[in-house]
Design a protein around this motif. Structure first.
Motif, PDB file in Angstrom:
ATOM      1  N   HIS A   1       0.831  -1.205   0.000  1.00 38.02           N
ATOM      2  CA  HIS A   1       0.000   0.000   0.000  1.00 38.02           C
ATOM      3  C   HIS A   1       0.868   1.258   0.000  1.00 38.02           C
ATOM      4  O   HIS A   1       0.538   2.247  -0.675  1.00 38.02           O
ATOM      5  CB  HIS A   1      -0.924   0.001   1.218  1.00 38.02           C
ATOM      6  CG  HIS A   1      -2.108  -0.900   1.093  1.00 38.02           C
ATOM      7  ND1 HIS A   1      -3.077  -0.735   0.122  1.00 38.02           N
ATOM      8  CD2 HIS A   1      -2.486  -1.983   1.821  1.00 38.02           C
ATOM      9  CE1 HIS A   1      -3.995  -1.676   0.253  1.00 38.02           C
ATOM     10  NE2 HIS A   1      -3.661  -2.443   1.276  1.00 38.02           N
TER      11      HIS A   1
ATOM     12  N   CYS B   1       0.884   3.986  -2.923  1.00 40.50           N
ATOM     13  CA  CYS B   1       0.617   5.381  -2.550  1.00 40.50           C
ATOM     14  C   CYS B   1       1.674   6.307  -3.145  1.00 40.50           C
ATOM     15  O   CYS B   1       1.346   7.371  -3.685  1.00 40.50           O
ATOM     16  CB  CYS B   1       0.585   5.503  -1.025  1.00 40.50           C
ATOM     17  SG  CYS B   1       0.534   7.203  -0.412  1.00 40.50           S
TER      18      CYS B   1
ATOM     19  N   GLN C   1      -4.945   6.858  -4.876  1.00 36.67           N
ATOM     20  CA  GLN C   1      -3.789   7.267  -4.071  1.00 36.67           C
ATOM     21  C   GLN C   1      -4.218   7.517  -2.630  1.00 36.67           C
ATOM     22  O   GLN C   1      -3.529   7.097  -1.679  1.00 36.67           O
ATOM     23  CB  GLN C   1      -3.154   8.527  -4.669  1.00 36.67           C
ATOM     24  CG  GLN C   1      -1.839   8.942  -4.019  1.00 36.67           C
ATOM     25  CD  GLN C   1      -2.027   9.779  -2.761  1.00 36.67           C
ATOM     26  OE1 GLN C   1      -3.072  10.396  -2.558  1.00 36.67           O
ATOM     27  NE2 GLN C   1      -1.010   9.803  -1.920  1.00 36.67           N
TER      28      GLN C   1
ATOM     29  N   HIS D   1      -4.813   4.126  -0.844  1.00 37.31           N
ATOM     30  CA  HIS D   1      -3.595   3.418  -0.438  1.00 37.31           C
ATOM     31  C   HIS D   1      -2.878   4.148   0.698  1.00 37.31           C
ATOM     32  O   HIS D   1      -2.276   3.497   1.564  1.00 37.31           O
ATOM     33  CB  HIS D   1      -2.666   3.249  -1.636  1.00 37.31           C
ATOM     34  CG  HIS D   1      -3.184   2.301  -2.665  1.00 37.31           C
ATOM     35  ND1 HIS D   1      -3.424   0.967  -2.401  1.00 37.31           N
ATOM     36  CD2 HIS D   1      -3.530   2.483  -3.967  1.00 37.31           C
ATOM     37  CE1 HIS D   1      -3.880   0.370  -3.478  1.00 37.31           C
ATOM     38  NE2 HIS D   1      -3.960   1.261  -4.446  1.00 37.31           N
ATOM     39  N   PHE D   2      -2.940   5.453   0.706  1.00 34.93           N
ATOM     40  CA  PHE D   2      -2.326   6.193   1.815  1.00 34.93           C
ATOM     41  C   PHE D   2      -3.024   5.851   3.136  1.00 34.93           C
ATOM     42  O   PHE D   2      -2.362   5.598   4.154  1.00 34.93           O
ATOM     43  CB  PHE D   2      -2.406   7.691   1.548  1.00 34.93           C
ATOM     44  CG  PHE D   2      -1.890   8.536   2.690  1.00 34.93           C
ATOM     45  CD1 PHE D   2      -0.528   8.673   2.918  1.00 34.93           C
ATOM     46  CD2 PHE D   2      -2.773   9.189   3.530  1.00 34.93           C
ATOM     47  CE1 PHE D   2      -0.054   9.439   3.974  1.00 34.93           C
ATOM     48  CE2 PHE D   2      -2.306   9.958   4.590  1.00 34.93           C
ATOM     49  CZ  PHE D   2      -0.946  10.084   4.806  1.00 34.93           C
TER      50      PHE D   2
ATOM     51  N   ASP E   1       6.920   9.755   0.057  1.00 32.16           N
ATOM     52  CA  ASP E   1       5.649  10.213  -0.497  1.00 32.16           C
ATOM     53  C   ASP E   1       5.424  11.692  -0.213  1.00 32.16           C
ATOM     54  O   ASP E   1       4.877  12.416  -1.047  1.00 32.16           O
ATOM     55  CB  ASP E   1       4.505   9.382   0.078  1.00 32.16           C
ATOM     56  CG  ASP E   1       3.157   9.795  -0.475  1.00 32.16           C
ATOM     57  OD1 ASP E   1       2.937   9.610  -1.681  1.00 32.16           O
ATOM     58  OD2 ASP E   1       2.335  10.315   0.302  1.00 32.16           O
TER      59      ASP E   1
END
Length: 562
Positions: A224, A228, A248, A251-252, A291
């Motif tokens: 994940h 992300c 996105q 997944h974050f 990220d």
């Protein structure tokens, strides 16, 4: 007369009953004379209706005869005409061979009940079917496994309709976390594009492909995080793609939830446990930190991930049992953390780096600087940068306290020792390679960082201009599509913060454009805006232009320039 009676199937009118003695001898009290049948040898007695015969009277037994398999009915005397009439009888199966057509049985055999509990059915016991547990199991002190689901009768048409409407069973996910076509696009994008712009190693030694991605295939939380990161990079490319934005964000959220659910990570952050944190969990922290770099976060979200990595590394220093058995991953973790930690201290005066600790030493396994995925950490340059940061903190404190000069003799002595160390530093990479040129650029901007700190609020001199000129010379030698572009933001930022001459600025702007085109990271545009703000202050003659850490803080921004 006796002969007629024995042979006639119908008794004469004077007789109504035929009495058969139960004994073989005639009774002495009977007034009748016995008649003996040669074939049976049994005496027969007849009495009239008014007779007083004391022997029991019985109905004559007629033998069941069969003709062609059809039974002959029994004949009984009629009360009206003194004749024997047939009466219904129940057929009996004859002796000998079975009939060719036996009678059809209309009652179905009772089958075994299938509504009892599973336990009684296994034990082949009768179940009373009590709910929720049958009494038979309770009585025998065994676990009642319950009952099969109730089956409702459905016609053939209904069953065919249900088969046509029920969807086929779904196959399990091949990779945990990769659920949609967009997720597969994210995974391919990470492997092909994102991993390439995160390190100077683009061959088989790229740690994001050889170390992190194999871990992610076996760990949903890390996968994940990877998706992300790739999603953030694609959102920067295509900001109007709602599907990218939505996946996105999904997944974050899942990556953060997996981190919060990890007991070892939570206990380690609280300092309450010696539980060993798995490598994929640590790697997830690293990827989520990246990220924030890719999506250009300005609110300091990187701090949580950097603090987690620092706590893990400090725990490993105290107890080697917490170190990963994967030496390649352990080296990657240390290099990644130290690189971003030092770079963060260059732009944020509130966060001190680990190199500033007196007892800090790089682990022994980091003895091959040429094998590093980044620059500055294993070759010793970042140790020099951390020493310059200490001098800057002292100068800032003296300025706030109103002391003059801002750089006293003690600070100047420390700066001279740093200058000697910087001149003695040697590049470990082969000359003529891009990594050698990038290392020389790092060395050049480190000296500019030192010079700007020693001069503080004094106007720049010719040495600063020449150092910027030489730095641009190194920058020109690095192609826009080379992997060294992934580590150029920090030295480019230092060059920009020292470009007092306007003729240097267009080339620096072009370098920002190349870097943006290469990596497409969200933090590049904010670093460029800070440089533009510093140029305005330079042109206005502001004496505080040397303190860009305070300038960034006053703008309310907190992000990594890496």
């Amino acid at each position: 007369m006796s002969s007629d009676i024995l042979t006639s199937p119908v008794p004469p009118p004077g007789l109504t009953r035929l009495s058969i003695s139960s004994t073989s001898q005639p009774s002495s009290s009977s007034s009748e004379s016995p008649l003996t049948t040669p074939s049976f040898g049994n005496p027969l007695r007849f009495s009239s209706d008014g007779g007083s015969d004391e022997e029991p009277e019985i109905v004559p037994k007629v033998e069941e005869l069969e003709e062609n398999g059809i039974p002959i009915p029994k004949i009984e005397p009629s009360s009206e005409d003194n004749t024997i009439s047939p009466s219904p009888i129940t057929p009996r199966r004859g002796r000998g061979r079975p009939r060719k057509h036996p009678p059809v049985t209309t009652t179905a055999a009772k089958g075994r009940s299938k509504t009892g509990c599973f336990t009684c059915r296994k034990r082949k016991k009768k179940c009373d079917e009590a709910k929720p547990s049958c009494n038979h199991c309770l009585k025998n002190n065994v676990v009642c496994e319950g009952y099969p689901p109730k089956a409702y009768w459905r016609s053939g048409k209904q069953r065919r309709a249900s088969f046509a409407l029920d969807p086929p069973a779904e196959l399990p996910l091949l990779i945990d976390g990769v659920e949609t076509e967009t997720d597969r696009i994210f995974l391919d994008h990470f492997n092909i594009n994102v991993s390439r712009v995160l390190t100077v190693l683009n061959d088989d030694g790229n740690p994001f492909r050889t170390i992190l991605l194999p871990m992610a295939l076996r760990h949903a939380g890390l996968m994940h995080s990877v998706l992300c990161l790739a999603g953030s990079h694609l959102v920067e490319r295509h900001p109007g793609n709602y599907d990218y934005v939505e996946r996105q964000a999904h997944h974050f959220g899942q990556a953060c939830r997996k981190l919060r659910m990890d007991e070892a990570m939570a206990a380690n952050m609280a300092g309450e446990s010696d539980m060993i944190i798995e490598d994929p969990v640590i790697a997830s922290t690293v990827v989520l930190c990246l990220d924030t770099v890719v999506n250009g976060d300005l609110h300091g979200q990187y701090r949580y991930h950097m603090d987690s990595a620092e706590a893990i590394i400090n725990r490993q220093r105290k107890d080697p049992r917490h170190m990963s058995r994967n030496v390649d991953f352990q080296m990657f973790l240390h290099e990644f953390f130290n690189y971003h930690n030092i770079a963060n201290s260059i732009t944020n005066y509130q966060r001190r780096n680990v190199f500033m600790s007196e007892d800090f030493e790089l682990p022994q396994f980091m003895i091959q600087p040429e094998a590093g995925a980044l620059l500055g950490v294993m070759d010793g340059l970042f140790g020099i940068l951390s020493r310059i940061r200490k001098i800057r903190d002292s100068v800032r404190q003296r300025k706030h306290a109103g002391y003059l000069p801002l750089v006293d003799y003690e600070l100047l002595s420390d700066a001279q020792q740093i200058d000697v160390a910087l001149r003695q530093w040697r590049c470990v990479h082969e000359k003529g390679t891009a990594r050698h040129v990038a290392s020389m650029l790092y060395r050049q901007t480190t000296w500019i960082y030192l010079r700007r700190t020693v001069l503080a609020d004094q106007p720049p001199d010719q040495k600063v201009h020449e150092a910027v000129h030489d730095g641009l010379m190194y920058l020109r030698q690095l192609p826009g599509d080379d992997s060294t572009q992934s580590i150029l933001l920090m030295p480019l930022f230092l060059l920009g913060c020292s470009a007092y001459k306007t003729e240097y600025r267009p080339e620096i702007s072009e370098a920002f454009d190349r870097l943006q085109a290469y990596s497409e990271f969200g933090n590049i545009k904010y670093a460029r805006q800070i440089v533009l703000r510093i140029w305005e202050m330079m042109d206005g003659g502001d004496e505080d232009v040397w303190d860009w850490e305070t300038i960034i803080s006053n703008m309310g921004w907190d992000f990594l320039i890496t």
